[in-house]
Scaffold this motif. Structure first.
Motif, PDB file in Angstrom:
ATOM      1  N   VAL A   1      12.485   2.206 -24.231  1.00 28.15           N
ATOM      2  CA  VAL A   1      13.796   2.630 -23.709  1.00 28.15           C
ATOM      3  C   VAL A   1      14.711   2.996 -24.870  1.00 28.15           C
ATOM      4  O   VAL A   1      15.424   4.001 -24.839  1.00 28.15           O
ATOM      5  CB  VAL A   1      14.410   1.491 -22.844  1.00 28.15           C
ATOM      6  N   SER A   2      14.667   2.182 -25.920  1.00 29.17           N
ATOM      7  CA  SER A   2      15.534   2.426 -27.071  1.00 29.17           C
ATOM      8  C   SER A   2      15.220   3.786 -27.713  1.00 29.17           C
ATOM      9  O   SER A   2      16.126   4.553 -28.050  1.00 29.17           O
ATOM     10  CB  SER A   2      15.327   1.281 -28.062  1.00 29.17           C
ATOM     11  N   ARG A   3      13.930   4.082 -27.853  1.00 33.42           N
ATOM     12  CA  ARG A   3      13.529   5.317 -28.535  1.00 33.42           C
ATOM     13  C   ARG A   3      13.714   6.554 -27.655  1.00 33.42           C
ATOM     14  O   ARG A   3      14.240   7.565 -28.088  1.00 33.42           O
ATOM     15  CB  ARG A   3      12.060   5.197 -28.958  1.00 33.42           C
ATOM     16  N   HIS A   4      13.299   6.470 -26.395  1.00 34.34           N
ATOM     17  CA  HIS A   4      13.246   7.667 -25.553  1.00 34.34           C
ATOM     18  C   HIS A   4      14.493   7.893 -24.705  1.00 34.34           C
ATOM     19  O   HIS A   4      14.719   9.003 -24.226  1.00 34.34           O
ATOM     20  CB  HIS A   4      12.015   7.612 -24.634  1.00 34.34           C
ATOM     21  N   ILE A   5      15.272   6.885 -24.462  1.00 36.22           N
ATOM     22  CA  ILE A   5      16.459   7.071 -23.619  1.00 36.22           C
ATOM     23  C   ILE A   5      17.738   6.860 -24.433  1.00 36.22           C
ATOM     24  O   ILE A   5      18.526   7.785 -24.617  1.00 36.22           O
ATOM     25  CB  ILE A   5      16.413   6.126 -22.394  1.00 36.22           C
ATOM     26  N   ILE A   6      17.908   5.645 -24.948  1.00 30.00           N
ATOM     27  CA  ILE A   6      19.145   5.355 -25.688  1.00 30.00           C
ATOM     28  C   ILE A   6      19.249   6.261 -26.922  1.00 30.00           C
ATOM     29  O   ILE A   6      20.317   6.797 -27.235  1.00 30.00           O
ATOM     30  CB  ILE A   6      19.190   3.871 -26.133  1.00 30.00           C
TER      31      ILE A   6
ATOM     32  N   ARG B   1      21.787   6.289 -31.913  1.00 29.93           N
ATOM     33  CA  ARG B   1      20.845   5.865 -32.961  1.00 29.93           C
ATOM     34  C   ARG B   1      21.516   5.059 -34.070  1.00 29.93           C
ATOM     35  O   ARG B   1      20.914   4.781 -35.081  1.00 29.93           O
ATOM     36  CB  ARG B   1      20.143   7.078 -33.564  1.00 29.93           C
ATOM     37  N   HIS B   2      22.785   4.736 -33.888  1.00 28.81           N
ATOM     38  CA  HIS B   2      23.423   3.889 -34.914  1.00 28.81           C
ATOM     39  C   HIS B   2      24.356   2.908 -34.231  1.00 28.81           C
ATOM     40  O   HIS B   2      24.725   3.062 -33.067  1.00 28.81           O
ATOM     41  CB  HIS B   2      24.174   4.750 -35.937  1.00 28.81           C
ATOM     42  N   ALA B   3      24.722   1.880 -34.973  1.00 27.52           N
ATOM     43  CA  ALA B   3      25.615   0.839 -34.457  1.00 27.52           C
ATOM     44  C   ALA B   3      27.013   1.417 -34.233  1.00 27.52           C
ATOM     45  O   ALA B   3      27.406   2.360 -34.934  1.00 27.52           O
ATOM     46  CB  ALA B   3      25.681  -0.321 -35.435  1.00 27.52           C
ATOM     47  N   PRO B   4      27.750   0.889 -33.236  1.00 31.68           N
ATOM     48  CA  PRO B   4      29.124   1.404 -33.007  1.00 31.68           C
ATOM     49  C   PRO B   4      29.995   1.180 -34.235  1.00 31.68           C
ATOM     50  O   PRO B   4      29.853   0.176 -34.925  1.00 31.68           O
ATOM     51  CB  PRO B   4      29.614   0.590 -31.812  1.00 31.68           C
ATOM     52  N   GLU B   5      30.881   2.148 -34.483  1.00 27.05           N
ATOM     53  CA  GLU B   5      31.743   2.025 -35.682  1.00 27.05           C
ATOM     54  C   GLU B   5      33.067   1.406 -35.304  1.00 27.05           C
ATOM     55  O   GLU B   5      33.530   1.544 -34.200  1.00 27.05           O
ATOM     56  CB  GLU B   5      31.956   3.400 -36.294  1.00 27.05           C
TER      57      GLU B   5
END
Lengths: 138, 116
Positions: A122-127, A134-138
């Protein structure tokens, strides 16, 4: 020795040589956390090595051991019966377990385990396809 | 074999008489040492003569609360006993056979060191 198991008088169990766990009471349905306390899965069943169905157990033969914690479709199998095909069973080898308490701790990172493949997918193909995914919220 | 194959099995003596149902499997973390934790070895089976299900293990501990639930669970699982693995003769599908002259042992869990 007690002939009638209903009798209250029972022999005492021999003193334990290590930590005593009742599999259903202390292991099944417990949450499994990785070495960083990140939830991995729950313990749906246990795989026991050393029991051959229908074969006589010779006195003095080595006792069975816990080979792995099973998860994935195993919970449904436990509730409704049957066995999941081996290819669908997700195993966490017992040698990766570091502690059994209120939760079961593993000594490895969860991302290295098959048990977290759905989350990685899910992380790779959707999120990962969502802008900024692909990065943490700033 | 899976743990769930053993749970809920009929427990029978050497003469084929049913003595109860397997409600739990006792393990001991005392097998071959590993890097993190030793192997967990099956040391026995817990058998309840009156019920197939044991959820909270009141019959194995001196826990007393909530009182009504504790009393009901103890009554439901009265006579629960432990049979050591050495006394197990055969494991069939849905049935566990004990050796002739097996010993029914106290099912109580040993207290954790900090509780002593």
């Amino acid at each position: 020795m007690t002939e009638n198991p209903d009798a209250v008088e029972t022999d005492a169990a021999p003193p334990p040589a290590g930590r005593v766990l009742d599999a259903h009471l202390h292991v099944l349905d417990r949450q499994v956390l990785d070495r960083d306390d990140v939830p991995v899965t729950t313990a749906d069943d246990l795989e026991l090595d050393g029991i051959e169905v229908g074969a006589r157990i010779e006195p003095g033969s080595p006792p069975p051991t816990v080979a792995a914690i099973l998860t994935g479709p195993q919970l449904l199998m436990r509730l409704f019966g049957g066995h999941a095909p081996a290819s669908r069973t997700i195993r966490i080898p017992w040698r990766l377990v570091s502690e059994v308490g209120t939760v079961i701790h593993l000594g490895v990172a969860g991302e290295t385990l098959d048990a977290t493949w759905a989350e990685r997918w899910v992380s790779r193909h959707i999120i990962g396809r969502i802008p900024g995914g692909r990065h943490a919220p700033e | 074999m899976l743990l769930s194959d053993l749970l809920d099995s009929d427990a029978v003596d050497a003469d084929g008489r049913r003595v109860g149902a397997v409600i739990d499997v006792r393990l001991e973390v005392s097998g071959a040492p590993r890097q993190l934790l030793a192997d967990a070895v099956v040391t026995g089976l817990l058998v309840s003569p009156h019920s197939r299900f044991s959820t909270w293990g009141y019959e194995r501990r001196d826990e007393n609360g909530p009182l009504l639930i504790a009393k009901f669970q103890r009554w439901l699982h009265r006579g629960t006993f432990l049979v050591l693995w050495d006394d197990v003769e055969k494991v069939d599908q849905g049935r566990v056979v004990f050796r002739r002259g097996y010993t029914a042992r106290d099912a109580a869990l040993p207290r954790a060191p900090r509780e002593r």
